[in-house]
Scaffold this active site. Structure first.
Site, mmCIF file in Angstrom:
data_model
loop_
_atom_site.group_PDB
_atom_site.id
_atom_site.type_symbol
_atom_site.label_atom_id
_atom_site.label_comp_id
_atom_site.label_asym_id
_atom_site.label_seq_id
_atom_site.Cartn_x
_atom_site.Cartn_y
_atom_site.Cartn_z
ATOM 1 N N CYS A 1 0.723 -1.187 -0.055
ATOM 2 C CA CYS A 1 0.053 0.053 -0.073
ATOM 3 C C CYS A 1 0.962 1.200 0.030
ATOM 4 O O CYS A 1 1.760 1.285 0.773
ATOM 5 C CB CYS A 1 -0.800 0.099 1.322
ATOM 6 S SG CYS A 1 -2.110 1.613 1.426
ATOM 7 N N HIS B 1 -9.126 -3.409 -3.028
ATOM 8 C CA HIS B 1 -8.199 -2.774 -2.175
ATOM 9 C C HIS B 1 -8.342 -1.264 -2.114
ATOM 10 O O HIS B 1 -8.584 -0.624 -0.961
ATOM 11 C CB HIS B 1 -6.770 -2.954 -2.657
ATOM 12 C CG HIS B 1 -5.771 -2.251 -2.269
ATOM 13 N ND1 HIS B 1 -4.676 -2.745 -1.423
ATOM 14 C CD2 HIS B 1 -5.478 -0.857 -1.811
ATOM 15 C CE1 HIS B 1 -3.835 -1.812 -0.817
ATOM 16 N NE2 HIS B 1 -4.401 -0.776 -1.029
ATOM 17 N N GLU B 2 -8.916 -0.769 -3.204
ATOM 18 C CA GLU B 2 -9.058 0.875 -3.179
ATOM 19 C C GLU B 2 -10.296 1.268 -2.699
ATOM 20 O O GLU B 2 -10.647 2.130 -1.866
ATOM 21 C CB GLU B 2 -8.844 1.089 -4.749
ATOM 22 C CG GLU B 2 -7.654 1.312 -5.512
ATOM 23 C CD GLU B 2 -6.442 1.621 -4.732
ATOM 24 O OE1 GLU B 2 -5.572 0.912 -4.966
ATOM 25 O OE2 GLU B 2 -6.718 2.654 -3.817
ATOM 26 N N HIS C 1 -10.284 1.448 1.009
ATOM 27 C CA HIS C 1 -9.767 2.413 1.418
ATOM 28 C C HIS C 1 -10.831 3.568 1.726
ATOM 29 O O HIS C 1 -10.815 4.608 2.605
ATOM 30 C CB HIS C 1 -8.612 3.170 0.436
ATOM 31 C CG HIS C 1 -7.277 2.605 0.749
ATOM 32 N ND1 HIS C 1 -6.315 2.716 1.879
ATOM 33 C CD2 HIS C 1 -6.501 2.206 -0.252
ATOM 34 C CE1 HIS C 1 -5.318 2.238 1.528
ATOM 35 N NE2 HIS C 1 -5.384 2.057 0.163
HETATM 36 O O1 LIG Z 1 -2.088 2.155 -1.698
HETATM 37 C C1 LIG Z 1 -2.751 1.860 -2.888
HETATM 38 O O2 LIG Z 1 -3.638 1.890 -2.842
HETATM 39 C C2 LIG Z 1 -1.969 1.302 -4.215
HETATM 40 C C3 LIG Z 1 -1.828 -0.127 -3.965
HETATM 41 C C4 LIG Z 1 -2.766 -0.953 -4.825
HETATM 42 C C5 LIG Z 1 -2.575 -2.336 -4.534
HETATM 43 C C6 LIG Z 1 -3.713 -3.122 -5.063
HETATM 44 C C7 LIG Z 1 -3.656 -4.432 -4.887
HETATM 45 C C8 LIG Z 1 -2.569 -5.017 -4.139
HETATM 46 C C9 LIG Z 1 -1.542 -4.469 -3.807
HETATM 47 C C10 LIG Z 1 -1.755 -3.124 -3.672
HETATM 48 C C11 LIG Z 1 -0.293 -0.428 -4.184
HETATM 49 O O3 LIG Z 1 0.555 0.426 -3.980
HETATM 50 S S1 LIG Z 1 0.021 -0.597 -5.909
HETATM 51 C C12 LIG Z 1 1.566 -1.099 -6.106
HETATM 52 C C13 LIG Z 1 1.501 -2.695 -6.449
HETATM 53 C C14 LIG Z 1 2.069 -2.723 -7.851
HETATM 54 C C15 LIG Z 1 1.910 -3.778 -8.654
HETATM 55 C C16 LIG Z 1 1.240 -4.883 -8.124
HETATM 56 C C17 LIG Z 1 0.689 -4.812 -6.735
HETATM 57 C C18 LIG Z 1 0.900 -3.509 -6.040
HETATM 58 NI NI NI Z 2 -3.627 1.190 -0.307
#
Ligand SMILES: O=C(O)C[C@@H](Cc1ccccc1)[C@H](O)SCc1ccccc1
Ligand code: NI
Length: 183
Positions: free
Chosen positions: A110, A153-154, A157
């Site tokens: 995240c 995930h979003e 939030h």
């Molecule tokens: O903090 C956030 O919302 C962005 C998240 C989104 C996320 C979605 C699904 C699973 C993990 C994280 C991450 O920072 S995006 C970073 C990332 C990039 C590629 C694959 C997984 C996570």
């Molecule tokens: Ni996140």
């Protein structure tokens, strides 16, 4: 443009609030916020821009993460068929989901959590999401795989939920019943 300085970190109370619905039609101010979210996600995936501005790569971002407690998310991700899904939505809502569950085999991260927190994050394998896009059109998306995981995930939030809330505290890598891993 947004940078990591604009992203609030775990412990900030806004990440634990239920965000407010955005009044429709969206105001210029709300449109500018949503545009900044999708711009961040795209910029963070451009190696030159990300390196120049110190952006952590992301495939999604939600308004509470920039201290705006309103129901807006941006997702920019390619699916397993290498199709690009790029959506900036007001008031996204999961209107249906599979019984079957899935989880990212590598676990989740995240942008608001600096340290890595290991463990499987159980999610629905398939979700149908409705929302309103920047042009004011209603959008209905049927999602599976990594896109389904990112949207969950979003949207979490927007409800004050962090990914690690879903990790089994006794055994972070406990088998997730009737689930298939997303590699
Ligand atoms: O903090 C956030 O919302 C962005 C998240 C989104 C996320 C979605 C699904 C699973 C993990 C994280 C991450 O920072 S995006 C970073 C990332 C990039 C590629 C694959 C997984 C996570
Ligand atoms: Ni996140």
């Amino acid at each position: 443009m947004l940078t990591m300085n604009d992203i609030v970190r775990d412990g900030h109370p806004v990440l634990r609030k239920v965000a407010e619905e955005v009044p429709m039609p969206p105001s210029q101010e709300d449109k500018a916020v949503l545009e900044s979210l999708i711009e961040y996600v795209k910029n963070s995936q451009d190696p030159e821009v990300a390196q120049k501005h110190g952006l952590r790569p992301g495939i999604g971002l939600a308004a509470p993460q920039i201290n705006v407690s309103k129901r807006m998310i941006a997702v920019h991700v390619t699916d397993e068929k290498d199709n690009l899904l790029s959506h900036a939505l007001f008031n996204p809502k999961i209107i249906s989901h599979s019984v079957e569950r899935s989880y990212l085999a590598a676990g989740e991260g995240c942008l608001s959590v600096d340290e890595s927190i290991p463990g499987f994050v159980p999610r629905y394998a398939r979700v149908t999401v409705k929302g309103v896009d920047l042009e004011g059109n209603e959008v209905k998306l049927r999602l599976k795989g990594l896109p389904a995981i990112v949207f969950q995930h979003e949207i979490d939030h927007l409800n004050g939920i962090m990914f690690y809330d879903h990790i089994n505290k006794q055994d972070p890598y406990a088998e997730v019943p009737d689930a298939k891993p997303v590699e």
